[in-house]
Design a protein around this motif. Structure first.
Motif, PDB file in Angstrom:
ATOM      1  N   ILE A  13       0.855  -1.187   0.000  1.00  0.00           N
ATOM      2  CA  ILE A  13       0.000   0.000   0.000  1.00  0.00           C
ATOM      3  C   ILE A  13       0.889   1.234   0.000  1.00  0.00           C
ATOM      4  O   ILE A  13       1.831   1.330   0.788  1.00  0.00           O
ATOM      5  CB  ILE A  13      -0.912   0.007   1.242  1.00  0.00           C
ATOM      6  N   LYS A  14       0.575   2.170  -0.860  1.00  0.00           N
ATOM      7  CA  LYS A  14       1.280   3.450  -0.921  1.00  0.00           C
ATOM      8  C   LYS A  14       0.271   4.536  -0.559  1.00  0.00           C
ATOM      9  O   LYS A  14      -0.654   4.798  -1.318  1.00  0.00           O
ATOM     10  CB  LYS A  14       1.828   3.722  -2.326  1.00  0.00           C
ATOM     11  N   GLU A  15       0.423   5.141   0.586  1.00  0.00           N
ATOM     12  CA  GLU A  15      -0.508   6.193   0.987  1.00  0.00           C
ATOM     13  C   GLU A  15      -0.149   7.476   0.245  1.00  0.00           C
ATOM     14  O   GLU A  15       0.983   7.939   0.310  1.00  0.00           O
ATOM     15  CB  GLU A  15      -0.462   6.399   2.499  1.00  0.00           C
ATOM     16  N   ARG A  16      -1.125   8.023  -0.486  1.00  0.00           N
ATOM     17  CA  ARG A  16      -0.922   9.238  -1.271  1.00  0.00           C
ATOM     18  C   ARG A  16      -2.119  10.171  -1.102  1.00  0.00           C
ATOM     19  O   ARG A  16      -2.921  10.346  -2.017  1.00  0.00           O
ATOM     20  CB  ARG A  16      -0.748   8.877  -2.743  1.00  0.00           C
ATOM     21  N   PRO A  17      -2.279  10.772   0.069  1.00  0.00           N
ATOM     22  CA  PRO A  17      -3.423  11.656   0.290  1.00  0.00           C
ATOM     23  C   PRO A  17      -3.378  12.919  -0.565  1.00  0.00           C
ATOM     24  O   PRO A  17      -4.369  13.638  -0.657  1.00  0.00           O
ATOM     25  CB  PRO A  17      -3.325  11.981   1.784  1.00  0.00           C
ATOM     26  N   ASP A  18      -2.253  13.201  -1.213  1.00  0.00           N
ATOM     27  CA  ASP A  18      -2.124  14.387  -2.050  1.00  0.00           C
ATOM     28  C   ASP A  18      -2.788  14.231  -3.422  1.00  0.00           C
ATOM     29  O   ASP A  18      -3.002  15.221  -4.120  1.00  0.00           O
ATOM     30  CB  ASP A  18      -0.646  14.739  -2.246  1.00  0.00           C
ATOM     31  N   LEU A  19      -3.143  13.027  -3.816  1.00  0.00           N
ATOM     32  CA  LEU A  19      -3.761  12.813  -5.128  1.00  0.00           C
ATOM     33  C   LEU A  19      -5.191  13.333  -5.137  1.00  0.00           C
ATOM     34  O   LEU A  19      -5.976  13.050  -4.235  1.00  0.00           O
ATOM     35  CB  LEU A  19      -3.749  11.324  -5.494  1.00  0.00           C
ATOM     36  N   CYS A  20      -5.531  14.053  -6.178  1.00  0.00           N
ATOM     37  CA  CYS A  20      -6.851  14.688  -6.291  1.00  0.00           C
ATOM     38  C   CYS A  20      -8.001  13.695  -6.152  1.00  0.00           C
ATOM     39  O   CYS A  20      -8.985  13.978  -5.481  1.00  0.00           O
ATOM     40  CB  CYS A  20      -6.943  15.436  -7.611  1.00  0.00           C
ATOM     41  N   VAL A  21      -7.878  12.534  -6.779  1.00  0.00           N
ATOM     42  CA  VAL A  21      -8.973  11.557  -6.730  1.00  0.00           C
ATOM     43  C   VAL A  21      -9.206  11.028  -5.327  1.00  0.00           C
ATOM     44  O   VAL A  21     -10.274  10.489  -5.030  1.00  0.00           O
ATOM     45  CB  VAL A  21      -8.759  10.375  -7.701  1.00  0.00           C
ATOM     46  N   LEU A  22      -8.230  11.176  -4.456  1.00  0.00           N
ATOM     47  CA  LEU A  22      -8.376  10.746  -3.070  1.00  0.00           C
ATOM     48  C   LEU A  22      -8.676  11.931  -2.157  1.00  0.00           C
ATOM     49  O   LEU A  22      -9.431  11.820  -1.197  1.00  0.00           O
ATOM     50  CB  LEU A  22      -7.103  10.038  -2.591  1.00  0.00           C
ATOM     51  N   ARG A  23      -8.109  13.071  -2.471  1.00  0.00           N
ATOM     52  CA  ARG A  23      -8.240  14.265  -1.633  1.00  0.00           C
ATOM     53  C   ARG A  23      -9.578  14.963  -1.808  1.00  0.00           C
ATOM     54  O   ARG A  23     -10.160  15.469  -0.850  1.00  0.00           O
ATOM     55  CB  ARG A  23      -7.092  15.232  -1.972  1.00  0.00           C
ATOM     56  N   VAL A  30     -10.217   4.736  -2.753  1.00  0.00           N
ATOM     57  CA  VAL A  30      -9.005   3.968  -3.024  1.00  0.00           C
ATOM     58  C   VAL A  30      -8.715   4.063  -4.510  1.00  0.00           C
ATOM     59  O   VAL A  30      -9.629   3.983  -5.333  1.00  0.00           O
ATOM     60  CB  VAL A  30      -9.195   2.481  -2.634  1.00  0.00           C
ATOM     61  N   LEU A  31      -7.463   4.248  -4.853  1.00  0.00           N
ATOM     62  CA  LEU A  31      -7.030   4.216  -6.247  1.00  0.00           C
ATOM     63  C   LEU A  31      -6.344   2.874  -6.465  1.00  0.00           C
ATOM     64  O   LEU A  31      -5.372   2.555  -5.778  1.00  0.00           O
ATOM     65  CB  LEU A  31      -6.059   5.365  -6.518  1.00  0.00           C
ATOM     66  N   VAL A  32      -6.869   2.081  -7.382  1.00  0.00           N
ATOM     67  CA  VAL A  32      -6.330   0.739  -7.629  1.00  0.00           C
ATOM     68  C   VAL A  32      -5.519   0.759  -8.922  1.00  0.00           C
ATOM     69  O   VAL A  32      -6.045   1.088  -9.980  1.00  0.00           O
ATOM     70  CB  VAL A  32      -7.471  -0.305  -7.746  1.00  0.00           C
TER      71      VAL A  32
END
Length: 68
Positions: A13-23, A30-32
């Motif tokens: 798992i790579k946590e990326r809260p900065d990505l627009c689709v997640l933020r 979740v981005l798969v």
């Protein structure tokens, strides 16, 4: 589910809260990333085993729902 169903490599798992689709959402998200098109074996699976990827993602979602 993808790793087990399609014999893929578990890259963790790579946590990326900065990505627009997640933020930019108010719900859990979740981005798969299913596979790499630059890898010949992965590309084959993406082209010919689409339904298996979809089923594995679906099972992953229903498994995660049980945790909440």
């Amino acid at each position: 589910q993808i790793v087990n169903s399609l014999n893929m490599v578990d890259r963790g798992i790579k946590e990326r809260p900065d990505l627009c689709v997640l933020r930019e959402t108010t719900m859990p998200a979740v981005l798969v990333e299913t596979a790499f098109i630059s890898n010949q074996e992965d590309a084959y699976k993406l082209m010919y085993r689409i339904e298996e990827f979809a089923n594995a993602i679906s099972r992953g979602i229903t498994d995660a729902e049980k945790l909440f």
